[in-house]
Design an enzyme around this catalytic site. Structure first.
Site, short mmCIF file in Angstrom:
data_model
loop_
_atom_site.label_atom_id
_atom_site.label_comp_id
_atom_site.label_asym_id
_atom_site.label_seq_id
_atom_site.Cartn_x
_atom_site.Cartn_y
_atom_site.Cartn_z
CE1 TYR A 260 -2.95 3.12 0.66
CE2 TYR A 260 -3.67 2.10 2.70
CZ TYR A 260 -3.77 3.12 1.77
OH TYR A 260 -4.68 4.13 1.97
CE LYS B 234 -6.08 1.76 -0.89
NZ LYS B 234 -5.87 3.16 -1.19
#
Length: 286
Positions: free
Chosen positions: A120, A150
């Site tokens: 992320y 992400k």
């Protein structure tokens, strides 16, 4: 306090009203880093339970400031059958180069050896600005479960270089800056995780359909209107608390106040944001 009983209603709303069938639990919008480890486990369990046979994918964010908690959360996510786990870079004592970051991520991923793993990337909040393009080199050898990123950054050059390197298509790049999603799709992002999709999921899905047709003019209309709303609320002061307020008035589901140090959205914000959203005329989708 967290409000577990509302999650079943939340799942049904996302699926039936917004055509959203994938969720990212305990991330930024969900205030994951403001919750205790026990609360994060409870939330993850409830989303898995309520989403069974309704949601396609539940990715659980297991990042924390220390390695043992990340590992504990990763083991827990694996035990409850999560479709994926994601980890932010630790942001008090920060990794300063790719090798330090990958070593940390590897120690977390190895605790859930059957679960797809996502990094992320959100440098605006972590302050860890290691380019993802650099991170990808050789990562599969160190993290066999590495599935993708992400990517919550405005640097579309970095994203484009990642996608250019991903010739075999083995990695997924889920874009996280909602107002720039169309630009990210143009360079090859193959999914999105964002806060506006809670209440603009249907419109965003129509944008994705238009882009894939391709009907770029229609896709642009959707992106420009999302941007018009976000541009308006950002000027008022727009963060997690305000997102909760918007989701509450759109869905009718009480999202509650944020946890300190965040403070609730003002009534003035709610009135103005609602009026703005109500004023937007979306294109009629197919």
């Amino acid at each position: 306090q967290i409000n577990l009983p509302v999650i079943g209603q939340y799942v049904d709303y996302l699926v039936n009203e917004q055509d959203v069938k994938n969720v990212f639990v305990n991330g930024t919008t969900g205030e994951g880093l403001s919750l205790s480890i026990q609360e994060r486990k409870q939330l993850a369990e409830e989303w898995m339970c309520q989403g069974k046979d309704k949601l396609d994918h539940v990715i659980i964010h297991v990042g924390a400031l220390n390695l043992p908690e990340c590992q504990e959360l990763a083991r827990h996510a694996a035990a409850i059958g999560a479709g994926g786990i994601a980890v932010i870079a630790p942001f008090f004592f920060k990794p300063t180069n790719k090798d330090e970051l990958v070593a940390f991520l590897q120690k977390v991923a190895s605790e859930a050896p059957e679960v797809p793993f996502y990094y992320y990337h959100i440098p605006s909040l972590t302050g860890v600005k290691i380019r993802v393009e650099e991170l990808l080199d050789g990562i599969k050898a160190q993290i066999p479960t590495f599935q993708g990123v992400k990517f919550s950054d405005t640097d579309l050059l970095d994203l484009a270089q990642c996608i250019n390197k991903n010739e075999t298509g083995e990695f997924e790049f889920l874009y996280g800056v909602d107002e720039q999603l169309l630009g990210a799709l143009a360079v090859g992002a193959n999914g999105a995780v964002g806060s506006t999709y809670n209440y603009l999921g249907r419109q965003t899905n129509l944008m994705l359909q238009a882009f894939s047709k391709p009907d770029l003019a229609l896709a642009q209309k959707y992106q420009f209107l999302t941007g018009e709303f976000l541009n308006f609320v950002i000027k008022l002061g727009f963060g997690v608390a305000q997102t909760k307020a918007v989701m509450t008035f759109v869905s009718g589901i009480p999202m509650g106040p944020p946890r300190l140090p965040l403070v609730d959205a003002s009534s003035e914000f709610i009135v103005k944001a609602k009026a703005k959203l109500d004023s937007i005329v979306w294109p009629v989708g197919d």
